[in-house]
Write a protein that holds these residues in place. Sequence first.
Motif, PDB file in Angstrom:
ATOM      1  N   ASN A 145      79.682 -12.120  13.534  1.00 34.53           N
ATOM      2  CA  ASN A 145      81.091 -11.708  12.920  1.00 34.53           C
ATOM      3  C   ASN A 145      81.069 -10.237  12.405  1.00 34.53           C
ATOM      4  N   PRO A 146      81.502  -9.364  13.559  1.00 39.98           N
ATOM      5  CA  PRO A 146      81.577  -7.944  13.294  1.00 39.98           C
ATOM      6  C   PRO A 146      82.440  -7.584  11.975  1.00 39.98           C
ATOM      7  N   GLN A 147      83.331  -8.483  11.845  1.00 42.16           N
ATOM      8  CA  GLN A 147      84.194  -8.176  10.448  1.00 42.16           C
ATOM      9  C   GLN A 147      83.838  -9.463   9.837  1.00 42.16           C
ATOM     10  N   ALA A 148      83.912  -9.449   8.240  1.00 43.09           N
ATOM     11  CA  ALA A 148      83.813 -10.722   7.545  1.00 43.09           C
ATOM     12  C   ALA A 148      84.660 -10.454   6.316  1.00 43.09           C
ATOM     13  N   THR A 149      85.284 -11.469   5.808  1.00 42.16           N
ATOM     14  CA  THR A 149      86.122 -11.338   4.365  1.00 42.16           C
ATOM     15  C   THR A 149      85.078 -11.498   3.371  1.00 42.16           C
ATOM     16  N   PHE A 227      78.652  -6.264  11.895  1.00 37.35           N
ATOM     17  CA  PHE A 227      78.658  -4.997  12.190  1.00 37.35           C
ATOM     18  C   PHE A 227      77.428  -4.281  11.443  1.00 37.35           C
ATOM     19  N   ALA A 228      77.522  -4.089  10.144  1.00 36.64           N
ATOM     20  CA  ALA A 228      76.404  -3.500   9.493  1.00 36.64           C
ATOM     21  C   ALA A 228      75.050  -3.977   9.824  1.00 36.64           C
ATOM     22  N   GLY A 229      75.059  -5.357   9.865  1.00 36.88           N
ATOM     23  CA  GLY A 229      73.590  -5.973   9.882  1.00 36.88           C
ATOM     24  C   GLY A 229      73.321  -5.535  11.354  1.00 36.88           C
ATOM     25  N   ASN A 230      73.972  -5.690  12.355  1.00 37.96           N
ATOM     26  CA  ASN A 230      73.443  -5.484  13.610  1.00 37.96           C
ATOM     27  C   ASN A 230      72.892  -3.841  13.819  1.00 37.96           C
TER      28      ASN A 230
ATOM     29  N   ASP B 171      77.814  20.976  27.674  1.00 45.14           N
ATOM     30  CA  ASP B 171      78.798  19.976  27.030  1.00 45.14           C
ATOM     31  C   ASP B 171      78.062  18.600  26.353  1.00 45.14           C
ATOM     32  N   ALA B 172      78.471  18.478  25.183  1.00 45.59           N
ATOM     33  CA  ALA B 172      77.552  17.301  24.275  1.00 45.59           C
ATOM     34  C   ALA B 172      78.276  16.049  25.008  1.00 45.59           C
ATOM     35  N   GLU B 173      77.503  14.892  25.091  1.00 44.13           N
ATOM     36  CA  GLU B 173      78.003  13.507  25.534  1.00 44.13           C
ATOM     37  C   GLU B 173      78.145  12.780  24.329  1.00 44.13           C
ATOM     38  N   VAL B 174      79.272  12.164  24.075  1.00 45.78           N
ATOM     39  CA  VAL B 174      79.648  11.375  22.798  1.00 45.78           C
ATOM     40  C   VAL B 174      79.844  10.028  22.923  1.00 45.78           C
ATOM     41  N   ALA B 175      79.094   9.313  22.109  1.00 48.86           N
ATOM     42  CA  ALA B 175      79.098   7.760  22.044  1.00 48.86           C
ATOM     43  C   ALA B 175      79.560   6.997  20.873  1.00 48.86           C
ATOM     44  N   LEU B 176      80.048   5.844  21.057  1.00 48.14           N
ATOM     45  CA  LEU B 176      80.871   5.235  19.741  1.00 48.14           C
ATOM     46  C   LEU B 176      79.727   4.234  19.523  1.00 48.14           C
ATOM     47  N   GLU B 182      79.516  -3.751  26.158  1.00 51.82           N
ATOM     48  CA  GLU B 182      80.787  -4.312  26.925  1.00 51.82           C
ATOM     49  C   GLU B 182      82.040  -3.706  26.448  1.00 51.82           C
ATOM     50  N   SER B 183      83.139  -3.672  26.977  1.00 47.09           N
ATOM     51  CA  SER B 183      84.394  -3.494  26.507  1.00 47.09           C
ATOM     52  C   SER B 183      84.917  -4.869  25.794  1.00 47.09           C
ATOM     53  N   GLY B 184      85.659  -4.727  24.792  1.00 44.31           N
ATOM     54  CA  GLY B 184      86.219  -6.037  24.014  1.00 44.31           C
ATOM     55  C   GLY B 184      85.249  -6.376  22.976  1.00 44.31           C
ATOM     56  N   LYS B 185      83.978  -5.615  22.849  1.00 46.42           N
ATOM     57  CA  LYS B 185      83.037  -6.076  21.833  1.00 46.42           C
ATOM     58  C   LYS B 185      83.381  -5.345  20.595  1.00 46.42           C
ATOM     59  N   GLY B 186      83.154  -5.814  19.347  1.00 51.45           N
ATOM     60  CA  GLY B 186      83.019  -5.043  17.962  1.00 51.45           C
ATOM     61  C   GLY B 186      84.709  -5.385  17.396  1.00 51.45           C
ATOM     62  N   PRO B 187      85.018  -4.724  16.276  1.00 54.88           N
ATOM     63  CA  PRO B 187      86.202  -4.650  15.514  1.00 54.88           C
ATOM     64  C   PRO B 187      87.214  -3.955  16.482  1.00 54.88           C
ATOM     65  N   GLU B 188      88.273  -4.142  15.866  1.00 54.74           N
ATOM     66  CA  GLU B 188      89.577  -3.721  16.715  1.00 54.74           C
ATOM     67  C   GLU B 188      89.559  -2.037  16.537  1.00 54.74           C
ATOM     68  N   VAL B 189      89.137  -1.836  15.250  1.00 51.19           N
ATOM     69  CA  VAL B 189      89.431  -0.544  15.062  1.00 51.19           C
ATOM     70  C   VAL B 189      88.291   0.460  15.949  1.00 51.19           C
ATOM     71  N   VAL B 190      87.346  -0.027  16.129  1.00 56.35           N
ATOM     72  CA  VAL B 190      86.231   0.551  17.119  1.00 56.35           C
ATOM     73  C   VAL B 190      86.842   0.703  18.579  1.00 56.35           C
ATOM     74  N   GLN B 191      87.441  -0.439  19.023  1.00 53.28           N
ATOM     75  CA  GLN B 191      87.904  -0.664  20.224  1.00 53.28           C
ATOM     76  C   GLN B 191      89.202   0.325  20.469  1.00 53.28           C
ATOM     77  N   ALA B 192      89.775   0.571  19.337  1.00 56.86           N
ATOM     78  CA  ALA B 192      91.181   1.454  19.466  1.00 56.86           C
ATOM     79  C   ALA B 192      90.548   2.824  19.370  1.00 56.86           C
ATOM     80  N   ALA B 193      89.531   3.175  18.750  1.00 53.81           N
ATOM     81  CA  ALA B 193      88.841   4.668  18.856  1.00 53.81           C
ATOM     82  C   ALA B 193      88.488   4.701  20.204  1.00 53.81           C
ATOM     83  N   SER B 194      87.775   3.799  20.770  1.00 55.52           N
ATOM     84  CA  SER B 194      87.075   4.063  22.038  1.00 55.52           C
ATOM     85  C   SER B 194      88.232   4.422  23.235  1.00 55.52           C
ATOM     86  N   ARG B 195      89.519   3.764  23.090  1.00 56.98           N
ATOM     87  CA  ARG B 195      90.434   4.250  23.933  1.00 56.98           C
ATOM     88  C   ARG B 195      90.896   5.705  23.660  1.00 56.98           C
TER      89      ARG B 195
END
Lengths: 330, 330
Positions: A145-149, A227-230, B171-176, B182-195
């Motif tokens: 669960n990348p996010q948890a309540t 997320f934090a755990g991973n 030039d520095a290479e930046v990762a999140l 894979e795209s679609g992984k993780g919390p929405e805020v991380v996916q939005a930052a990736s875009r």
Amino acid sequence: MIRIAVDAMSGDLGPRTAILAVLRLATSAASGVRFILVGERSVLERLLPATLPSSVSVHHAPSWVAMDDDPRAALRHGRETSMWRALDLVRTGQADACVSAGNTGALMAMGRYLLKSLPGIERPAICKAMPVSRGRTWMLDLGANPQATAEQLHQFALMGAVLATRELGRDAEVALLNVGVESGKGPEVVQAASRLMADDRRLHYIGYIEGDDIYTGRADVVVCDGFAGNVALKASEGVAKLIGEKLRSGIRSRWRYRLAVPLLMPLLRRWRTELDPGAYNGAIFLGLRRPVIKSHGGADEGAFAGALNVAIEQVRRRVTEHIETELAES
Amino acid sequence: MIRIAVDAMSGDLGPRTAILAVLRLATSAASGVRFILVGERSVLERLLPATLPSSVSVHHAPSWVAMDDDPRAALRHGRETSMWRALDLVRTGQADACVSAGNTGALMAMGRYLLKSLPGIERPAICKAMPVSRGRTWMLDLGANPQATAEQLHQFALMGAVLATRELGRDAEVALLNVGVESGKGPEVVQAASRLMADDRRLHYIGYIEGDDIYTGRADVVVCDGFAGNVALKASEGVAKLIGEKLRSGIRSRWRYRLAVPLLMPLLRRWRTELDPGAYNGAIFLGLRRPVIKSHGGADEGAFAGALNVAIEQVRRRVTEHIETELAES
């Protein structure tokens, strides 16, 4: 009699690893345990000895889930896979627990679909024992669960406490991972979870813990979102690997260093198995109605046997049943 | 001439550490740098030699911020403190950068109040070089912002890229940081930052990275919120410490292991300074209008000197000015 269903087609190294691990345990002292190898029968039989130990059987499944399959697709189209069939043996009561080294997302999705979550648990969590200064510390969630309540973090705490208490034979002390130990630190959801945990008399809650304190063993259970755990688990694995690499290349760099190696060899070996956070194999999907254990995809025979032992212990200690009882008391 | 204001009353070990570090650099090759020791004059003068090097001066501050002071209280009542006065020397142009081993929250609060954030930066972030397989990787945020929006993560990426590009000369290479690649992984805020990061032509964005890959050096800059960053950094420090402890106690456990120690001593020493993620001292508060460097509270003289050198490099490479220019181009 404990019966373990093994998804034998999973993992990066192919069915050989699962088979060797099962044969090792079946021919060793693990009496009272039966193993059901689930997979493509012709593939498995080619790798198995002509005469199987009486505690090992094969259950056919024509297909398997690939490591990079989309979990939702695997759930929709995966009824023929070894993962599904292994879990289904648990669902129908033909096995007590399932072990797989396969696709984590697919295993969780199928596990939730086939076995369901325990009453009172919104989301199962991935829990693992970590090597610490003295003994072990259990950490969850490690990525389900990348996010948890706050409520979900509270449920993780209850499940982890039951698991650790059963393993340790004493009341487990539970801490919440945060970026500081003072109250008022960290995101609102963590602060709200802390209040829920402090108010729950079933928990021996000791407050916040920071990342470095995971490894001092100050808490028996460390709770966080996936997320934090991973990130914590993987960063730890990365550092351990980097240190190992630098040690090896450092030793190779000079003759006088190489002279020390024969003297140190037994220590270096022990040290490697004891300390690599990735070496403690066997992550438990806590919160499902039956035990499901995820072995590391790259696990070798010994590590896979470790995951099998985690599954056997989960059944023997009746961890799932104790979590259900504990949750019913709220 | 580069002028560094040093909050000499900060840190767990008292003013002695800051003073020794400053004297070491002032009498060594670091020409063209002046140090202003800020603190209670009578305390500092008791610890200083009778004749100061010409590049070292003392600036009086009657009070100091305690390590456990509440940052908001320190901000309201702290105008007499060495931390405030050191930052104020930077604000008024009497110094080019500030170094403190004090209370992180207070330093950030006072830094934002006195020096302000750069235009286009909503929140400054804490950035630090981590030891990796080959060279260094810069990671941010390490704890200033337990939560961050997609836009803020994007700003962290831009700042980190400028810093690393200036340090690396390419030039520095930046990762999140994420829990899968894979795209679609993780919390929405991380996916939005990736875009946002993928769409920004100023960035050499290489996509998601997992925690273990921080230490392989696959990216030059790793971006995350302050919760994940702090957890990753502290967990890494915890594992490194645990491994060191187990190695020491393992070696002490048998005579044959002890025989290896003299052979390995130079390696063990080098290895310790190279690999402890806590040993790379000097965290940069990126996004303020002037460089502010946080030394570890427990830093010894050598580590504090490391933080002073980070400050000198920040000024010399004009990192803050380059970030301002880069942001103005958006």
